[in-house]
Scaffold this motif. Structure first.
Motif, PDB file in Angstrom:
ATOM      1  N   UNK A  12       0.853  -1.179   0.000  1.00 20.65           N
ATOM      2  CA  UNK A  12       0.000   0.000   0.000  1.00 20.65           C
ATOM      3  C   UNK A  12       0.885   1.224   0.000  1.00 20.65           C
ATOM      4  N   UNK A  13       0.968   1.886  -1.139  1.00 20.13           N
ATOM      5  CA  UNK A  13       1.851   3.040  -1.237  1.00 20.13           C
ATOM      6  C   UNK A  13       1.046   4.312  -1.006  1.00 20.13           C
ATOM      7  N   UNK A  14       1.520   5.144  -0.106  1.00 18.65           N
ATOM      8  CA  UNK A  14       0.800   6.358   0.275  1.00 18.65           C
ATOM      9  C   UNK A  14       0.408   7.221  -0.907  1.00 18.65           C
ATOM     10  N   UNK A  15      -0.855   7.638  -0.923  1.00 13.60           N
ATOM     11  CA  UNK A  15      -1.324   8.593  -1.917  1.00 13.60           C
ATOM     12  C   UNK A  15      -1.583   8.033  -3.307  1.00 13.60           C
ATOM     13  N   UNK A  16      -1.427   6.714  -3.491  1.00 13.83           N
ATOM     14  CA  UNK A  16      -1.619   6.150  -4.830  1.00 13.83           C
ATOM     15  C   UNK A  16      -3.095   5.800  -5.053  1.00 13.83           C
ATOM     16  N   UNK A  17      -3.644   6.089  -6.248  1.00  8.82           N
ATOM     17  CA  UNK A  17      -5.049   5.718  -6.507  1.00  8.82           C
ATOM     18  C   UNK A  17      -5.218   4.204  -6.610  1.00  8.82           C
ATOM     19  N   UNK A 114     -15.879  -0.334   6.197  1.00  3.68           N
ATOM     20  CA  UNK A 114     -14.635  -0.210   5.435  1.00  3.68           C
ATOM     21  C   UNK A 114     -13.465   0.175   6.333  1.00  3.68           C
ATOM     22  N   UNK A 115     -13.756   0.599   7.573  1.00  2.92           N
ATOM     23  CA  UNK A 115     -12.675   0.905   8.512  1.00  2.92           C
ATOM     24  C   UNK A 115     -12.352  -0.294   9.395  1.00  2.92           C
ATOM     25  N   UNK A 118     -10.851  -5.262   5.525  1.00  2.00           N
ATOM     26  CA  UNK A 118     -10.509  -4.896   4.166  1.00  2.00           C
ATOM     27  C   UNK A 118     -11.593  -5.401   3.231  1.00  2.00           C
ATOM     28  N   UNK A 119     -12.211  -4.501   2.484  1.00  2.00           N
ATOM     29  CA  UNK A 119     -13.126  -4.918   1.419  1.00  2.00           C
ATOM     30  C   UNK A 119     -12.768  -4.108   0.175  1.00  2.00           C
ATOM     31  N   UNK A 271      -9.303   5.906  -1.956  1.00  2.00           N
ATOM     32  CA  UNK A 271      -8.257   5.629  -0.963  1.00  2.00           C
ATOM     33  C   UNK A 271      -8.318   6.533   0.269  1.00  2.00           C
ATOM     34  N   UNK A 272      -9.047   7.646   0.191  1.00  2.00           N
ATOM     35  CA  UNK A 272      -9.130   8.525   1.360  1.00  2.00           C
ATOM     36  C   UNK A 272     -10.532   8.547   1.980  1.00  2.00           C
ATOM     37  N   UNK A 274     -11.676   6.763   4.297  1.00  2.00           N
ATOM     38  CA  UNK A 274     -11.681   6.548   5.756  1.00  2.00           C
ATOM     39  C   UNK A 274     -11.675   7.851   6.537  1.00  2.00           C
ATOM     40  N   UNK A 275     -11.181   8.900   5.922  1.00  2.00           N
ATOM     41  CA  UNK A 275     -11.150  10.201   6.596  1.00  2.00           C
ATOM     42  C   UNK A 275     -12.563  10.740   6.829  1.00  2.00           C
TER      43      UNK A 275
ATOM     44  N   UNK B  13      -5.654  12.646   8.801  1.00  2.00           N
ATOM     45  CA  UNK B  13      -7.087  12.785   8.577  1.00  2.00           C
ATOM     46  C   UNK B  13      -7.390  14.236   8.261  1.00  2.00           C
ATOM     47  N   UNK B  74      -6.273  -2.046   5.595  1.00  2.00           N
ATOM     48  CA  UNK B  74      -7.654  -1.555   5.556  1.00  2.00           C
ATOM     49  C   UNK B  74      -7.677  -0.102   5.105  1.00  2.00           C
ATOM     50  N   UNK B  77      -1.912   4.461   3.725  1.00  2.88           N
ATOM     51  CA  UNK B  77      -1.178   5.538   4.378  1.00  2.88           C
ATOM     52  C   UNK B  77      -1.251   6.824   3.537  1.00  2.88           C
ATOM     53  N   UNK B  78      -1.137   7.970   4.200  1.00  2.00           N
ATOM     54  CA  UNK B  78      -1.073   9.224   3.449  1.00  2.00           C
ATOM     55  C   UNK B  78       0.310   9.356   2.820  1.00  2.00           C
ATOM     56  N   UNK B  80       4.388   7.159   2.774  1.00  3.15           N
ATOM     57  CA  UNK B  80       5.109   5.959   3.156  1.00  3.15           C
ATOM     58  C   UNK B  80       4.536   4.716   2.505  1.00  3.15           C
ATOM     59  N   UNK B  82       3.155   0.670   3.213  1.00  2.68           N
ATOM     60  CA  UNK B  82       2.756  -0.378   4.156  1.00  2.68           C
ATOM     61  C   UNK B  82       2.720  -1.689   3.399  1.00  2.68           C
TER      62      UNK B  82
END
Ligand SMILES: Nc1ncnc2c1ncn2[C@@H]1O[C@H](COP(=O)(O)OP(=O)(O)OP(=O)(O)O)[C@@H](O)[C@H]1O
Ligand SMILES: [Mg+2]
Lengths: 277, 245
Positions: A12-17, A114-115, A118-119, A271-272, A274-275, B13, B74, B77-78, B80, B82
């Motif tokens: 899981x790379x940060x910020x990737x779609x 979804x939090x 993983x789905x 990808x965002x 969850x916020x 967040x 789940x 990351x913003x 980095x 994982x």
């Protein structure tokens, strides 16, 4: 000792779609969940009333009767078998409008889920669309029964309907993806969309024949993409013909275009999510 | 073999964002800021090897649940990277994912599906799940007739019965009654003996000391200490004694 050779690695790379290949793999792995979500959509709502499925079918039927009585009696359109003319597109319209709204509700409702586990994020709009297609097919069966009762001709062209359903289904999924992604970020998107739906409905010649629209307005009406997508459902049922190659091409392009747009919006916003939950 | 690798992982967040599209547009036209950021995790570097048993401690809001979520894939990351390897079963926040109108039995299938299992895999474990949860006659009743603890028992039974390599548990062993808690602890111990990886978030440091070899202390989204459970817990308790929160 667990065997790690067969197990997948998830990066899981940060910020990737979202990636399309990964999303499809995850959907295949979660196929039983998809099955359960569709089944839940179709049954749980009615669990406590024994009428269950019956109500699912009665509701559109009642709506249909009201529209048919009001419009064919009050306005006296010169359309033979007006009920078939109207219902064939009305059912398709109901599929589109209800599915897009249900998809938005489903994503919002399942946000907390979804939090927790993983789905695949696209699974909720997809399950709403599949459940919508099941209801759509059931309504079409009801329509065929109505046609048989009132003596409207039933043509072999209705065998083309699965293709129409697939095209309209893809368009609906694309629209749902875009709407869901926006509705997660902005709570008022669903309200605004639901307010706009009736306007689009009356701009589409579902209730009235297009011939009663003054000549000069027809090109404007024809800019409405829903016309083509509903026509491919009405043509085989009411006119007993296959859609013209032009109409078919336009609707396929529209549905693939909508799916592409929806996916692009969704893959960047999901990808965002969850916020927001 | 690392089952979980976090490389400079941050999770942020958005806060104070526009509620609706209208507000978003108005803020945009006025040139106002659209949202602020809250860092739940900041530049975390962490590696967990296969077979380790790790406890995570820290005050409320320290970022423990967020850490489990990125570790399980789940949430993204913003910043980095994982990485996770193998089947991971997270057990975070009980209660969601259960449908009150469905029976306990039907909910087992739905929850198994949520954890990415197929019908066959769930069927092969159903007897074990039902007997571990020990809900007696209630398994065929709608879930809305269950007590909180009964729902928790069902959730834990499902998550710990399916085949997995890593289990992530967020503060959930505390929900059941004493006898169920003892059963859970026994199951955790058997997981650890069988070589599974267990990551456990708990405010009960005794549980962590009993079950975990390693502990990580999180505060304000950063790792304060990482090492043998006994030492980290001792430091954590000393810090709490000198500056009570
Ligand atoms: N959706 C969200 N929007 C904004 N902030 C959030 C969101 N979710 C979590 N946070 C913040 O992230 C921080 C870490 O939350 P997290 O749930 O990881 O804490 P925790 O260590 O598990 O706490 P607890 O011991 O209470 O369970 C908290 O300060 C919380 O307010
Ligand atoms: Mg927490």
């Amino acid at each position: 000792m667990p065997d790690f050779r067969s197990v997948p690695v998830r990066r899981n790379v940060g910020g990737r779609p979202l990636g399309l290949a990964q999303e499809l793999r995850d959907l295949v792995a979660h196929r039983f969940l998809l099955h359960q979500l569709v089944w839940r959509d179709l049954t749980v709502r009615y669990r406590r009333s024994y009428l269950g499925f019956l109500w699912t079918m009665m509701h559109p039927l009642l709506m249909m009767l009201i529209f048919v009585v009001v419009f064919s009696r009050a306005f006296r359109f010169p359309t033979p078998h007006y009920e078939t003319y109207f219902l064939s597109e009305y059912i398709a319209w109901m599929f589109f409008s209800q599915t897009t709204v249900n998809a938005m509700v489903s994503v919002a409702w399942n946000g907390p889920l979804m939090k927790r586990v993983f789905v695949p994020k696209t699974i909720f709009p997809i399950s709403s669309t599949l459940a919508g297609l099941v209801n759509f097919s059931l309504s079409l069966l009801v329509l065929v029964v109505i046609m048989a009762i009132v003596g409207a001709p039933i043509h072999a062209a209705i065998l083309f309907l699965p293709v129409s359903l697939a095209i309209l289904g893809i368009f609906t999924l694309g629209a749902s993806l875009a709407l869901c992604a926006l509705a997660v970020y902005f709570v008022d998107v669903r309200e605004m969309y639901q307010a706009a739906l009736p306007a689009v409905f009356y701009l589409t010649p579902v209730v009235y024949p297009i011939d009663i629209v003054p000549e000069i307005f027809r090109p404007v009406i024809k800019l409405n993409p829903m016309i083509y997508l509903l026509e491919i459902v009405r043509d085989p049922i009411y006119y007993g013909i296959l859609p013209s190659p032009l109409t078919l091409t336009i609707s396929i392009v529209l549905s693939l275009g909508m799916l592409t747009i929806g996916w692009i919006v969704y893959r960047h916003l999901a990808p965002r999510f969850h916020s927001q939950f | 073999m690392n089952v979980i690798e976090l490389q400079r992982v941050s999770v942020r967040y958005r806060t104070h964002g526009a509620k609706g599209l209208k507000e978003f547009v108005i803020r945009g036209l006025r040139g106002q800021r659209q949202h602020e950021w809250f860092a739940s995790l900041s530049e975390i570097d962490l590696t967990i090897r296969a077979g380790e048993s790790v406890g995570i401690i820290g005050n409320n809001g320290a970022g423990k649940s967020t850490l489990l979520r990125v570790a399980a894939g789940i949430i993204q990351p913003s910043e980095g990277v994982a990485i996770s390897r193998g089947a991971i079963t997270p057990l975070i926040e009980l209660g969601t994912g259960f449908e009150g109108e469905l029976t306990g039995h039907e909910n087992i299938f739905f929850n198994g599906a949520l954890l990415g299992k197929t019908r066959g895999e769930i069927l092969s474990r159903i007897d074990e799940i039902v007997s571990f949860a020990a809900l007696d006659g209630f398994i065929d009743e709608p879930l809305r007739t269950y007590s909180t603890g009964m729902v928790a028992r069902l959730a834990i039974s499902i998550a710990t019965a399916i085949d997995t390599e890593t289990v992530l548990l967020d503060e959930i062993l505390a929900v059941g009654d004493a006898s169920f808690r003892e059963k859970c602890h026994a199951r955790m111990r058997s997981f650890i003996e069988r070589g599974l990886t267990v990551v456990l978030v708990s405010h009960d440091v005794d549980v962590i000391e009993q079950l975990c070899v390693r502990a990580i202390w999180l505060e304000h989204g950063r790792i304060v200490a990482d090492g043998p459970a006994r030492e980290v817990i001792a430091r954590y308790q000393r810090a709490r004694a000198t500056s009570p929160v």
